[in-house]
Scaffold this motif. Structure first.
Motif, mmCIF file in Angstrom:
data_model
loop_
_atom_site.group_PDB
_atom_site.id
_atom_site.type_symbol
_atom_site.label_atom_id
_atom_site.label_comp_id
_atom_site.label_asym_id
_atom_site.label_seq_id
_atom_site.Cartn_x
_atom_site.Cartn_y
_atom_site.Cartn_z
ATOM 1 N N VAL A 132 -29.417 -13.300 2.668
ATOM 2 C CA VAL A 132 -30.349 -13.768 3.691
ATOM 3 C C VAL A 132 -31.539 -12.837 3.821
ATOM 4 O O VAL A 132 -32.669 -13.273 4.041
ATOM 5 C CB VAL A 132 -29.623 -13.911 5.049
ATOM 6 N N ASP A 133 -31.310 -11.516 3.655
ATOM 7 C CA ASP A 133 -32.405 -10.568 3.843
ATOM 8 C C ASP A 133 -33.434 -10.632 2.713
ATOM 9 O O ASP A 133 -34.466 -9.976 2.769
ATOM 10 C CB ASP A 133 -31.877 -9.142 4.007
ATOM 11 N N GLU A 134 -33.153 -11.413 1.665
ATOM 12 C CA GLU A 134 -34.124 -11.614 0.601
ATOM 13 C C GLU A 134 -35.082 -12.761 0.924
ATOM 14 O O GLU A 134 -36.080 -12.942 0.246
ATOM 15 C CB GLU A 134 -33.411 -11.917 -0.715
ATOM 16 N N LEU A 135 -34.750 -13.547 1.940
ATOM 17 C CA LEU A 135 -35.554 -14.710 2.297
ATOM 18 C C LEU A 135 -36.634 -14.318 3.297
ATOM 19 O O LEU A 135 -36.360 -13.687 4.314
ATOM 20 C CB LEU A 135 -34.669 -15.805 2.893
ATOM 21 N N ILE A 136 -37.863 -14.712 2.998
ATOM 22 C CA ILE A 136 -38.987 -14.371 3.863
ATOM 23 C C ILE A 136 -39.628 -15.653 4.371
ATOM 24 O O ILE A 136 -39.858 -16.601 3.612
ATOM 25 C CB ILE A 136 -40.044 -13.548 3.095
ATOM 26 N N LEU A 137 -39.917 -15.678 5.660
ATOM 27 C CA LEU A 137 -40.641 -16.790 6.256
ATOM 28 C C LEU A 137 -42.108 -16.384 6.361
ATOM 29 O O LEU A 137 -42.475 -15.538 7.165
ATOM 30 C CB LEU A 137 -40.058 -17.102 7.639
ATOM 31 N N PHE A 138 -42.945 -16.953 5.522
ATOM 32 C CA PHE A 138 -44.364 -16.623 5.496
ATOM 33 C C PHE A 138 -45.098 -17.496 6.513
ATOM 34 O O PHE A 138 -45.057 -18.730 6.428
ATOM 35 C CB PHE A 138 -44.941 -16.865 4.093
ATOM 36 N N ILE A 139 -45.774 -16.853 7.471
ATOM 37 C CA ILE A 139 -46.525 -17.576 8.498
ATOM 38 C C ILE A 139 -48.010 -17.363 8.239
ATOM 39 O O ILE A 139 -48.492 -16.229 8.254
ATOM 40 C CB ILE A 139 -46.155 -17.089 9.914
ATOM 41 N N ALA A 195 -42.733 -13.808 16.904
ATOM 42 C CA ALA A 195 -41.781 -13.320 17.905
ATOM 43 C C ALA A 195 -40.617 -14.289 18.065
ATOM 44 O O ALA A 195 -39.447 -13.881 18.137
ATOM 45 C CB ALA A 195 -42.498 -13.115 19.236
ATOM 46 N N LEU A 196 -40.946 -15.579 18.103
ATOM 47 C CA LEU A 196 -39.928 -16.607 18.263
ATOM 48 C C LEU A 196 -38.955 -16.619 17.088
ATOM 49 O O LEU A 196 -37.730 -16.613 17.263
ATOM 50 C CB LEU A 196 -40.606 -17.978 18.389
ATOM 51 N N LEU A 197 -39.493 -16.602 15.888
ATOM 52 C CA LEU A 197 -38.656 -16.738 14.694
ATOM 53 C C LEU A 197 -37.896 -15.449 14.385
ATOM 54 O O LEU A 197 -36.766 -15.494 13.890
ATOM 55 C CB LEU A 197 -39.516 -17.180 13.517
ATOM 56 N N GLU A 198 -38.504 -14.296 14.681
ATOM 57 C CA GLU A 198 -37.778 -13.033 14.501
ATOM 58 C C GLU A 198 -36.610 -12.955 15.476
ATOM 59 O O GLU A 198 -35.543 -12.425 15.133
ATOM 60 C CB GLU A 198 -38.723 -11.859 14.701
ATOM 61 N N ALA A 201 -43.345 -12.656 7.526
ATOM 62 C CA ALA A 201 -44.534 -11.956 7.035
ATOM 63 C C ALA A 201 -45.737 -12.755 7.508
ATOM 64 O O ALA A 201 -45.783 -13.982 7.339
ATOM 65 C CB ALA A 201 -44.514 -11.862 5.510
ATOM 66 N N LEU A 202 -46.725 -12.082 8.130
ATOM 67 C CA LEU A 202 -47.838 -12.766 8.779
ATOM 68 C C LEU A 202 -49.131 -12.643 7.980
ATOM 69 O O LEU A 202 -49.443 -11.586 7.433
ATOM 70 C CB LEU A 202 -48.063 -12.191 10.176
ATOM 71 N N PHE A 203 -49.890 -13.744 7.964
ATOM 72 C CA PHE A 203 -51.181 -13.765 7.282
ATOM 73 C C PHE A 203 -52.170 -14.576 8.116
ATOM 74 O O PHE A 203 -51.840 -15.660 8.608
ATOM 75 C CB PHE A 203 -51.046 -14.393 5.889
ATOM 76 N N ALA A 204 -53.391 -14.042 8.247
ATOM 77 C CA ALA A 204 -54.407 -14.704 9.064
ATOM 78 C C ALA A 204 -55.263 -15.667 8.254
ATOM 79 O O ALA A 204 -55.891 -16.556 8.826
ATOM 80 C CB ALA A 204 -55.305 -13.653 9.731
ATOM 81 N N THR A 205 -55.310 -15.498 6.958
ATOM 82 C CA THR A 205 -56.144 -16.358 6.108
ATOM 83 C C THR A 205 -55.390 -16.758 4.853
ATOM 84 O O THR A 205 -54.453 -16.080 4.415
ATOM 85 C CB THR A 205 -57.437 -15.640 5.676
#
Length: 204
Positions: free
Chosen positions: A3-10, A23-26, A33-37
């Protein structure tokens, strides 16, 4: 896959929305992992990363649909959940045709989003397993001789050893020996499994 290999890219240019989603998903135990563009995301993403993407469809610069297309061109097959502030049937249709998991309108209900994310991550794991299996099969196939590959094509078409022999001008016994060697190299115990494996590889 752990599971720790899976990343949710936002990927969302709205900072409050992006941080709230994180915050909700964590809090639900997801690694994010967050990205603005889109540009920032495309520079960071690699084919060996696993998970799924929560992607704003109306990003400045590269739009969500453009990012979906670019990922497909790079052969990066991460499942995508699109978010939009304005319902758009045509965009949704295009996104689904490209393989999107879901198309959610902001503000999205927490339960709906979490359920979509779980489906996306599960789909990503299944795709990764299928790719690994296909790569393994192709590696086994690469060990066949040209003659064995030729015979495998005929076997995949339903030819018997006798028919293979007639088609290639070899004896029935020689065709049987080749078939046995092919099955041994590919690690199958029955003709039915051999045909299924051949089809899985793409042999016709």
């Amino acid at each position: 896959m752990a599971v720790d290999e899976l990343i949710l890219f936002i990927v969302d240019d709205d900072t409050p929305v992006r941080e709230a989603l994180a915050a909700l998903l964590e809090a639900e135990g997801f690694k994010v992992a967050l990205f603005a563009t889109g540009t920032e995301f495309l520079e960071a993403i690699r084919p060996n990363l696993h998970g799924c993407i929560v992607l704003d469809i109306d990003l400045p610069g590269f739009t969500g649909l453009e990012i979906q297309r670019i990922l497909a061109e790079r052969d990066i097959d991460l499942p995508i959940i699109f978010l939009t502030g304005i319902g758009d049937v045509e965009k949704a249709r295009t996104g689904f045709k490209g393989g999107a998991v879901d198309f959610l309108e902001k503000p999205v209900e927490v339960g709906v989003l979490i359920e979509a994310v779980r489906r996306g991550l599960d789909l990503g794991v299944r795709r990764d397993v299928e790719k690994a299996q296909h790569s393994k099969l192709e590696a086994l196939y690469s060990h066949l001789t040209p003659r064995e590959k030729e015979i495998l094509v005929l076997l995949a078409r339903g030819y018997s050893a006798k028919q293979v022999g007639r088609a290639l001008g070899i004896s029935h016994r020689t065709a049987e020996i080749h078939r046995a060697r092919i099955m041994e190299k590919l690690g199958v115990d029955s003709l039915a499994d051999l045909v299924a494996l051949a089809i899985g590889i793409g042999v016709r």
